[in-house]
Design a protein around this motif. Structure first.
Motif, PDB file in Angstrom:
ATOM      1  N   THR A  16       0.821  -1.212   0.000  1.00 58.83           N
ATOM      2  CA  THR A  16       0.000   0.000   0.000  1.00 58.83           C
ATOM      3  C   THR A  16       0.854   1.261   0.000  1.00 58.83           C
ATOM      4  OG1 THR A  16      -1.810  -1.120   1.121  1.00 58.83           O
ATOM      5  CG2 THR A  16      -1.785   1.271   1.251  1.00 58.83           C
ATOM      6  N   LYS A  17       1.845   1.329   0.867  1.00 57.33           N
ATOM      7  CA  LYS A  17       2.683   2.530   0.958  1.00 57.33           C
ATOM      8  C   LYS A  17       3.416   2.788  -0.356  1.00 57.33           C
ATOM      9  CE  LYS A  17       6.419   4.758   3.539  1.00 57.33           C
ATOM     10  NZ  LYS A  17       6.862   5.477   2.391  1.00 57.33           N
ATOM     11  N   ALA A  18       3.954   1.776  -0.951  1.00 62.48           N
ATOM     12  CA  ALA A  18       4.674   1.950  -2.214  1.00 62.48           C
ATOM     13  C   ALA A  18       3.739   2.462  -3.313  1.00 62.48           C
ATOM     14  CB  ALA A  18       5.331   0.640  -2.631  1.00 62.48           C
ATOM     15  N   ILE A  19       2.537   1.931  -3.372  1.00 61.91           N
ATOM     16  CA  ILE A  19       1.568   2.374  -4.376  1.00 61.91           C
ATOM     17  C   ILE A  19       1.225   3.844  -4.160  1.00 61.91           C
ATOM     18  CG2 ILE A  19      -0.811   2.112  -5.206  1.00 61.91           C
ATOM     19  CD1 ILE A  19      -0.494  -0.924  -4.524  1.00 61.91           C
ATOM     20  N   LEU A  20       0.906   4.213  -2.902  1.00 59.32           N
ATOM     21  CA  LEU A  20       0.542   5.601  -2.619  1.00 59.32           C
ATOM     22  C   LEU A  20       1.717   6.547  -2.824  1.00 59.32           C
ATOM     23  CD1 LEU A  20      -1.728   5.089   0.516  1.00 59.32           C
ATOM     24  CD2 LEU A  20      -2.445   5.546  -1.849  1.00 59.32           C
ATOM     25  N   ASP A  21       2.923   6.122  -2.460  1.00 58.41           N
ATOM     26  CA  ASP A  21       4.109   6.947  -2.692  1.00 58.41           C
ATOM     27  C   ASP A  21       4.303   7.221  -4.184  1.00 58.41           C
ATOM     28  OD1 ASP A  21       4.717   7.170  -0.003  1.00 58.41           O
ATOM     29  OD2 ASP A  21       6.323   5.687  -0.052  1.00 58.41           O
ATOM     30  N   GLN A  32      -9.483   9.471  -0.296  1.00 59.97           N
ATOM     31  CA  GLN A  32     -10.155   8.526   0.587  1.00 59.97           C
ATOM     32  C   GLN A  32      -9.762   7.103   0.210  1.00 59.97           C
ATOM     33  OE1 GLN A  32     -14.432   8.763   0.343  1.00 59.97           O
ATOM     34  NE2 GLN A  32     -14.722   7.770   2.304  1.00 59.97           N
ATOM     35  N   VAL A  33      -9.785   6.226   1.206  1.00 61.97           N
ATOM     36  CA  VAL A  33      -9.602   4.793   0.974  1.00 61.97           C
ATOM     37  C   VAL A  33     -10.859   4.093   1.481  1.00 61.97           C
ATOM     38  CG1 VAL A  33      -8.260   2.735   1.545  1.00 61.97           C
ATOM     39  CG2 VAL A  33      -7.091   4.916   1.197  1.00 61.97           C
ATOM     40  N   VAL A  34     -11.443   3.253   0.642  1.00 61.68           N
ATOM     41  CA  VAL A  34     -12.670   2.547   0.994  1.00 61.68           C
ATOM     42  C   VAL A  34     -12.563   1.081   0.589  1.00 61.68           C
ATOM     43  CG1 VAL A  34     -14.125   4.604   0.760  1.00 61.68           C
ATOM     44  CG2 VAL A  34     -13.805   3.105  -1.185  1.00 61.68           C
ATOM     45  N   PRO A  35     -13.375   0.211   1.193  1.00 60.89           N
ATOM     46  CA  PRO A  35     -13.412  -1.183   0.729  1.00 60.89           C
ATOM     47  C   PRO A  35     -13.935  -1.257  -0.705  1.00 60.89           C
ATOM     48  CG  PRO A  35     -14.498  -0.940   2.864  1.00 60.89           C
ATOM     49  CD  PRO A  35     -14.222   0.438   2.356  1.00 60.89           C
ATOM     50  N   SER A  36     -13.412  -2.185  -1.451  1.00 67.82           N
ATOM     51  CA  SER A  36     -13.866  -2.392  -2.827  1.00 67.82           C
ATOM     52  C   SER A  36     -15.341  -2.807  -2.827  1.00 67.82           C
ATOM     53  CB  SER A  36     -13.027  -3.485  -3.482  1.00 67.82           C
ATOM     54  OG  SER A  36     -13.603  -3.877  -4.703  1.00 67.82           O
ATOM     55  N   PRO A  37     -16.140  -2.262  -3.741  1.00 68.83           N
ATOM     56  CA  PRO A  37     -17.548  -2.650  -3.789  1.00 68.83           C
ATOM     57  C   PRO A  37     -17.759  -4.108  -4.204  1.00 68.83           C
ATOM     58  CG  PRO A  37     -17.041  -1.098  -5.546  1.00 68.83           C
ATOM     59  CD  PRO A  37     -15.810  -1.228  -4.703  1.00 68.83           C
ATOM     60  N   THR A  38     -16.789  -4.678  -4.926  1.00 68.40           N
ATOM     61  CA  THR A  38     -16.946  -6.061  -5.379  1.00 68.40           C
ATOM     62  C   THR A  38     -16.342  -7.078  -4.412  1.00 68.40           C
ATOM     63  OG1 THR A  38     -14.936  -5.864  -6.698  1.00 68.40           O
ATOM     64  CG2 THR A  38     -17.034  -5.427  -7.810  1.00 68.40           C
ATOM     65  N   ASN A  39     -15.367  -6.626  -3.602  1.00 65.64           N
ATOM     66  CA  ASN A  39     -14.736  -7.527  -2.626  1.00 65.64           C
ATOM     67  C   ASN A  39     -14.276  -6.687  -1.430  1.00 65.64           C
ATOM     68  OD1 ASN A  39     -13.217  -9.254  -1.102  1.00 65.64           O
ATOM     69  ND2 ASN A  39     -12.002 -10.031  -2.795  1.00 65.64           N
ATOM     70  N   PRO A  40     -15.048  -6.680  -0.341  1.00 73.50           N
ATOM     71  CA  PRO A  40     -14.728  -5.825   0.808  1.00 73.50           C
ATOM     72  C   PRO A  40     -13.367  -6.115   1.454  1.00 73.50           C
ATOM     73  CG  PRO A  40     -16.945  -6.727   0.985  1.00 73.50           C
ATOM     74  CD  PRO A  40     -16.290  -7.389  -0.195  1.00 73.50           C
ATOM     75  N   ASP A  41     -12.736  -7.242   1.115  1.00 71.74           N
ATOM     76  CA  ASP A  41     -11.398  -7.533   1.643  1.00 71.74           C
ATOM     77  C   ASP A  41     -10.322  -6.713   0.931  1.00 71.74           C
ATOM     78  OD1 ASP A  41     -12.390  -9.372   3.475  1.00 71.74           O
ATOM     79  OD2 ASP A  41     -12.162 -11.043   2.081  1.00 71.74           O
ATOM     80  N   ASN A  42     -10.648  -6.154  -0.237  1.00 70.29           N
ATOM     81  CA  ASN A  42      -9.714  -5.324  -0.999  1.00 70.29           C
ATOM     82  C   ASN A  42     -10.022  -3.854  -0.765  1.00 70.29           C
ATOM     83  OD1 ASN A  42      -8.572  -7.638  -2.079  1.00 70.29           O
ATOM     84  ND2 ASN A  42      -9.912  -7.600  -3.869  1.00 70.29           N
ATOM     85  N   LEU A  43      -9.022  -2.997  -0.942  1.00 71.21           N
ATOM     86  CA  LEU A  43      -9.203  -1.562  -0.753  1.00 71.21           C
ATOM     87  C   LEU A  43      -9.044  -0.826  -2.080  1.00 71.21           C
ATOM     88  CD1 LEU A  43      -7.069  -1.097   2.478  1.00 71.21           C
ATOM     89  CD2 LEU A  43      -9.555  -1.265   2.295  1.00 71.21           C
ATOM     90  N   VAL A  44      -9.722   0.316  -2.169  1.00 66.70           N
ATOM     91  CA  VAL A  44      -9.625   1.188  -3.329  1.00 66.70           C
ATOM     92  C   VAL A  44      -9.312   2.589  -2.836  1.00 66.70           C
ATOM     93  CG1 VAL A  44     -10.867   2.190  -5.293  1.00 66.70           C
ATOM     94  CG2 VAL A  44     -11.281  -0.181  -4.636  1.00 66.70           C
ATOM     95  N   ALA A  45      -8.319   3.225  -3.446  1.00 69.30           N
ATOM     96  CA  ALA A  45      -7.963   4.601  -3.114  1.00 69.30           C
ATOM     97  C   ALA A  45      -8.569   5.534  -4.153  1.00 69.30           C
ATOM     98  CB  ALA A  45      -6.449   4.769  -3.082  1.00 69.30           C
TER      99      ALA A  45
END
Length: 52
Positions: A16-21, A32-45
């Motif tokens: 996550t840090k590398a992607i955001l950096d 904002q960071v939220v759970p993915s609508p298709t899979n709540p175990d994944n995050l979407v920025a």
């Protein structure tokens, strides 16, 4: 008036840090960071940056 462009970015938990950096280096700001609508175990920025 300021204009913006937006992007949604899937986040992998172990890098996550590398992607955001990397997106930050390209001028994107994290909104904002939220759970993915298709899979709540994944995050979407949600990112934004000004349009020049």
């Amino acid at each position: 008036m300021q204009k913006w462009e937006y992007a949604t970015v899937p986040l992998l938990v172990h890098v996550t840090k590398a992607i955001l950096d990397q997106w930050g280096q390209d001028g994107w700001e994290l909104v904002q960071v939220v759970p993915s609508p298709t899979n709540p175990d994944n995050l979407v920025a949600y990112m934004k940056r000004p349009i020049a």
